[in-house]
Write a protein that holds these residues in place. Structure first.
Motif, short mmCIF file in Angstrom:
data_model
loop_
_atom_site.label_atom_id
_atom_site.label_comp_id
_atom_site.label_asym_id
_atom_site.label_seq_id
_atom_site.Cartn_x
_atom_site.Cartn_y
_atom_site.Cartn_z
N ASP A 192 5.92 6.56 -4.63
CA ASP A 192 6.32 6.61 -6.04
C ASP A 192 6.10 8.02 -6.59
OD1 ASP A 192 6.67 6.33 -8.80
OD2 ASP A 192 5.83 4.31 -8.82
N ALA A 193 7.15 8.67 -7.05
CA ALA A 193 7.07 10.04 -7.54
C ALA A 193 6.21 10.18 -8.78
CB ALA A 193 8.47 10.59 -7.81
N THR A 194 5.98 9.06 -9.49
CA THR A 194 5.17 9.14 -10.71
C THR A 194 3.67 9.17 -10.40
OG1 THR A 194 5.07 6.73 -10.97
CG2 THR A 194 6.93 7.88 -11.98
N PHE A 195 3.30 8.90 -9.13
CA PHE A 195 1.88 8.92 -8.76
C PHE A 195 1.51 10.32 -8.26
CE2 PHE A 195 2.15 4.48 -9.14
CZ PHE A 195 0.88 3.94 -9.09
N ALA A 196 0.47 10.88 -8.84
CA ALA A 196 -0.02 12.19 -8.41
C ALA A 196 -1.50 12.30 -8.77
CB ALA A 196 0.78 13.31 -9.07
N GLY A 197 -2.14 13.35 -8.30
CA GLY A 197 -3.53 13.60 -8.65
C GLY A 197 -4.45 12.45 -8.30
N PRO A 198 -5.39 12.08 -9.19
CA PRO A 198 -6.39 11.05 -8.88
C PRO A 198 -5.77 9.71 -8.48
CG PRO A 198 -7.04 12.25 -10.83
CD PRO A 198 -5.65 12.72 -10.49
N ALA A 199 -4.68 9.32 -9.14
CA ALA A 199 -4.07 8.03 -8.81
C ALA A 199 -3.53 8.03 -7.38
CB ALA A 199 -2.95 7.71 -9.81
N LEU A 200 -2.89 9.12 -6.97
CA LEU A 200 -2.35 9.20 -5.61
C LEU A 200 -3.48 9.30 -4.60
CD1 LEU A 200 0.17 9.31 -3.86
CD2 LEU A 200 0.19 11.80 -4.13
N ARG A 201 -4.54 10.03 -4.94
CA ARG A 201 -5.67 10.13 -4.02
C ARG A 201 -6.32 8.76 -3.81
NH1 ARG A 201 -6.71 15.01 -6.93
NH2 ARG A 201 -8.53 14.13 -8.01
N GLU A 202 -6.38 7.97 -4.89
CA GLU A 202 -6.93 6.62 -4.76
C GLU A 202 -6.05 5.75 -3.88
OE1 GLU A 202 -9.37 3.44 -4.86
OE2 GLU A 202 -9.81 5.51 -5.48
N ALA A 203 -4.74 5.91 -4.00
CA ALA A 203 -3.82 5.14 -3.15
C ALA A 203 -4.03 5.50 -1.68
CB ALA A 203 -2.38 5.41 -3.57
N HIS A 204 -4.19 6.80 -1.40
CA HIS A 204 -4.45 7.24 -0.02
C HIS A 204 -5.80 6.73 0.48
CE1 HIS A 204 -1.32 10.38 1.07
NE2 HIS A 204 -0.93 9.96 -0.14
N ARG A 205 -6.75 6.69 -0.45
CA ARG A 205 -8.08 6.21 -0.05
C ARG A 205 -8.02 4.74 0.36
NH1 ARG A 205 -13.41 8.41 -2.69
NH2 ARG A 205 -14.98 7.24 -1.54
N ARG A 206 -7.27 3.95 -0.40
CA ARG A 206 -7.14 2.53 -0.06
C ARG A 206 -6.45 2.34 1.29
NH1 ARG A 206 -5.80 1.92 -5.67
NH2 ARG A 206 -3.58 1.80 -5.14
N VAL A 207 -5.45 3.20 1.57
CA VAL A 207 -4.77 3.13 2.87
C VAL A 207 -5.75 3.44 4.01
CG1 VAL A 207 -3.04 4.24 4.35
CG2 VAL A 207 -2.47 3.62 1.99
N GLY A 208 -6.60 4.46 3.81
CA GLY A 208 -7.61 4.79 4.82
C GLY A 208 -8.53 3.62 5.11
N TRP A 209 -8.98 2.95 4.03
CA TRP A 209 -9.87 1.80 4.22
C TRP A 209 -9.14 0.66 4.95
CZ3 TRP A 209 -10.05 -3.34 2.97
CH2 TRP A 209 -11.28 -3.97 3.08
N TYR A 210 -7.90 0.42 4.57
CA TYR A 210 -7.12 -0.65 5.21
C TYR A 210 -6.92 -0.38 6.70
CZ TYR A 210 -3.04 -3.33 6.68
OH TYR A 210 -2.18 -4.14 7.38
N LEU A 211 -6.51 0.83 7.05
CA LEU A 211 -6.28 1.16 8.46
C LEU A 211 -7.57 1.07 9.27
CD1 LEU A 211 -3.81 4.19 8.15
CD2 LEU A 211 -3.27 1.82 8.76
N LEU A 253 0.81 -1.22 0.00
CA LEU A 253 0.00 0.00 0.00
C LEU A 253 0.84 1.26 0.00
CD1 LEU A 253 -2.74 -1.08 2.56
CD2 LEU A 253 -3.14 -0.52 0.16
N MET A 254 2.02 1.22 0.63
CA MET A 254 2.83 2.44 0.71
C MET A 254 3.60 2.72 -0.58
SD MET A 254 6.18 1.45 3.04
CE MET A 254 5.23 0.75 4.38
N THR A 255 3.77 1.71 -1.43
CA THR A 255 4.58 1.88 -2.65
C THR A 255 4.07 3.01 -3.53
OG1 THR A 255 5.35 -0.40 -2.60
CG2 THR A 255 5.44 0.75 -4.72
N PRO A 256 2.78 3.01 -3.94
CA PRO A 256 2.32 4.13 -4.79
C PRO A 256 2.35 5.48 -4.07
CG PRO A 256 0.49 2.72 -4.13
CD PRO A 256 1.73 2.00 -3.75
N MET A 257 2.29 5.46 -2.76
CA MET A 257 2.34 6.72 -2.01
C MET A 257 3.74 7.33 -2.08
SD MET A 257 0.16 5.54 1.35
CE MET A 257 0.30 7.11 2.18
#
Length: 671
Positions: A485-504, A479-483
């Protein structure tokens, strides 16, 4: 000091203070008694002693004469319905005068007339009287003395009345007045024939003059300060304990009145606390003030003290509480106070018997000289003062409905379950309601044994922030990898953060907060049990803007019934976001120095002392949350935890293109 302010000089009171706290009315005191009981004589004595700067004195009949055209002679010729109109006008005039002047009024009057030979008396007390008087004093003079005074009175002609009839007349007036006063929020007391009658009347009237709920609380707070002063500067923890049926099985109020009844001082059923508190007054400020007047009626100081000693000798404190209080006495950083709605003097003597009177102070009333009464609201206010003004860690112990507000304000609330035949019968349902709907977090204890170490520990040594994280788990690494990764930004990064919120939320928060079962429809057509977050609807998710929003939305995915709040600064969290809530989740993408989180926690604690707070974050800096000043600051607040996807030793603070908020919203190009 309570003892010093009970009987202040008349010139210390102001017009603003001469108001009844219960309804903001001018203080107007009725002076009643059968004709010939000495009302006019006492009124003239009061004029001499009190003066006219802050007091106004009225003869009821003279006031009627003043407002009726033609005076009393014309009034006597009117029909009863017309007389009632002029009586109401007279008391209305007195009320307007006192509202305008700010003076306390003392008014003589008649409650009823009852010619001998008639089956019943004829009340002349009007509804306006009952709406106007804040206090009524009844001259309870022996019927024999009244009969003799009527015979000796050469200034007015009165019909002959037998002693038997006068006694019956008095009893009927006292019975009806006591009942009516309780229904109309009027304090009522007897003034018995006694060489000290004038002194007692003065003491009561001066007390009525200045006593209000505001004054009452200030006196209780003064007493609290006295109880704390010896340990000021060293104290960390204060134990606030109810007395009756909490630290002992007995109800000392009940024991007191049993002894009064056995010694034949109790004249009627109306003069008991049980009857008083089941009246329309309930457990209000005025009800406890009325209880004080009942105690004053019952016995003079020496006799009262003897009764209290007798009651105290019959009370046995629970040995476990005695042991706990002796342990507290050995500590410099812990103090215990008894806060009781009952009799202070009884509990002073109980503690003295146990060798605790020098280290455990009693905050309570029971007599005019105590200066205040303890109500449920006073108990809660004192705990709040300890918690907020003195920054103490407060343990509260109670057993009844009157303790619920106090328990709700404390950091640690202990509901003491005493012996079955003495415990409160109405507490269970109210306790469950407070837990389910008012956010009370309490534990029940038969006696204080399992938590003694927690009570006695130093807060600075004991307090430690609870931190849960998934740093070394495979799920966290994925879960932390896309967070990162410098290539992740905008909607993709927000989705990664959203998945982390659900997991926690599902992996940690469900364990920290707990789950509850509820009924669901099974896909096969029957009902079964499902699970959701404990009191999910009483949970608030706060997204710390702007970096915490995406992760907070993921938490909300897991807990869809929770309230969702955006907050750019602590002040964005309002009281209504917390009222009725049990849990607050503060969600931010990164906790680095932790200063922002501390500011939010402190703000929330100022609004709500006991709500559970869980900080949820993707990355937390190790030193900040384990050993630094931020960790200590958070640990000082009870019921605060932190949940993180990973703990990092890196102290790097992102800026510009490396700032998480900028990456989430594609604003890295902005200055």
């Amino acid at each position: 000091m309570p003892g010093q302010m009970v009987d202040p000089p008349a010139n210390q009171a102001t017009a603003h203070e001469n108001l009844s706290a219960s309804n903001n009315k001018a203080v107007i005191i009725g002076l009643y008694g059968v004709p010939g009981s000495g009302k006019t004589f006492l009124l003239n004595q009061l004029k001499q002693e009190l003066g006219r700067e802050h007091f106004a004195f009225y003869e009821g009949s003279e006031m009627i004469s003043a407002v009726v055209p033609g005076g009393l002679d014309a009034f006597q010729k009117l029909k009863e319905q017309e007389r009632m109109h002029w009586r109401e006008l007279a008391i209305n005039t007195i009320r307007k005068n006192c509202v305008g002047s700010g003076q306390v009024a003392v008014v003589t009057g008649h409650f009823m007339f009852w010619p001998e030979g008639e089956e019943s008396g004829r009340p002349v007390c009007t509804q306006n009287d009952l709406d106007t008087f804040t206090h009524i004093l009844y001259l309870d003079v022996p019927a024999e003395d009244v009969a003799q005074r009527r015979l000796d009175d050469t200034e007015r002609s009165r019909p002959l009345i037998s002693v038997t009839h006068l006694h019956k007349w008095q009893q009927e007036e006292k019975t009806q007045l006591r009942r009516l006063c309780r229904c109309h929020d009027i304090l009522f007391s007897f003034l018995s024939q006694h060489p000290m009658l004038l002194k007692k009347a003065l003491r009561l009237i001066r007390d009525f003059q200045h006593h209000s709920e505001k004054y009452n609380l200030s006196q209780a707070e003064n007493r609290l300060e006295e109880a704390l002063v010896a340990g000021q500067g060293q104290l960390e923890t204060v134990l606030v304990m109810d007395a009756d049926r909490t630290v002992a099985a007995e109800d000392t109020g009940m024991l007191f009145w049993e002894r009064v009844s056995n010694s034949r001082r109790l004249r009627d059923e109306e003069r008991t606390l049980k009857t008083l508190f089941s009246s329309p007054l309930g457990y209000s400020y005025n009800a406890f003030r009325q209880a004080v007047l009942l105690y004053e009626e019952t016995a003079e100081d020496e006799e009262f003290d003897a009764l209290c000693q007798d009651v105290a000798s019959a009370v046995t404190m629970y040995p476990e509480f005695v042991s706990l209080l002796h342990l507290v006495a050995e500590q410099d950083h812990v103090r215990a106070v008894i806060v009781t709605c009952g009799l202070r003097r009884v509990w002073d003597k109980v503690l003295e018997k146990e060798g605790l009177s020098k280290t455990v102070k009693v905050i309570g009333g029971g007599r005019i000289a105590d200066g205040f009464v303890v109500t449920a609201a006073v108990k809660a206010a004192l705990v709040t003062r300890l918690r907020d003004a003195h920054k103490m860690h407060v343990w509260a112990f109670g057993d009844s409905l009157l303790d619920l507000d106090m328990l709700g304000k404390a950091h640690q609330a202990i509901v003491v379950v005493g012996e079955e035949h003495t415990r409160s019968k109405t507490m269970d349902a109210a306790l469950m309601n407070a837990i389910d709907n008012d956010g009370l977090v309490a534990r029940q204890a038969v006696l204080p044994s399992s938590f003694v170490d927690s009570v006695l520990c130093h807060r600075s040594q004991h307090a430690r922030l609870q931190v849960l994280h998934a740093t070394d788990r495979s799920a966290a690494k994925l879960l932390m990898t896309p967070m990162r990764d410098a290539t992740f930004a905008g909607p993709a990064l927000r989705e990664a953060h959203r998945r982390v919120g659900w997991y926690l939320a599902t992996e940690f928060l469900a364990d920290v907060i707990g789950l509850e079962e509820y009924r669901i429809s099974h896909v096969q057509g029957h009902h079964t049990s499902g699970n959701r977050l404990f009191h999910e609807q009483q949970t608030s998710i706060v997204a710390l803007m702007r970096g915490g929003e995406a992760m907070a939305l993921g938490v909300n995915d897991a807990f869809p019934l929770a309230m969702f709040v955006h907050a750019s600064s602590p002040n964005d969290i309002m009281l209504h976001h917390l009222q009725g809530q049990l849990t607050l989740l503060l969600v931010d993408s990164v906790v680095n120095s932790g200063k922002t989180v501390v500011q939010f926690v402190q703000h929330v604690r100022n609004l709500h002392a006991t709500i559970r707070i869980v900080v949820v974050t993707g990355v937390a800096q190790a030193q900040s949350v384990f050993s630094g000043s931020v960790a200590q600051a958070l640990a000082r607040h009870a019921r605060v935890s932190l949940v993180a996807l990973r703990i990092s030793e890196n102290k790097f603070t992102g800026r510009g293109t490396t700032d998480t908020g900028n990456r989430l919203f594609n604003t890295t190009h902005l200055p």
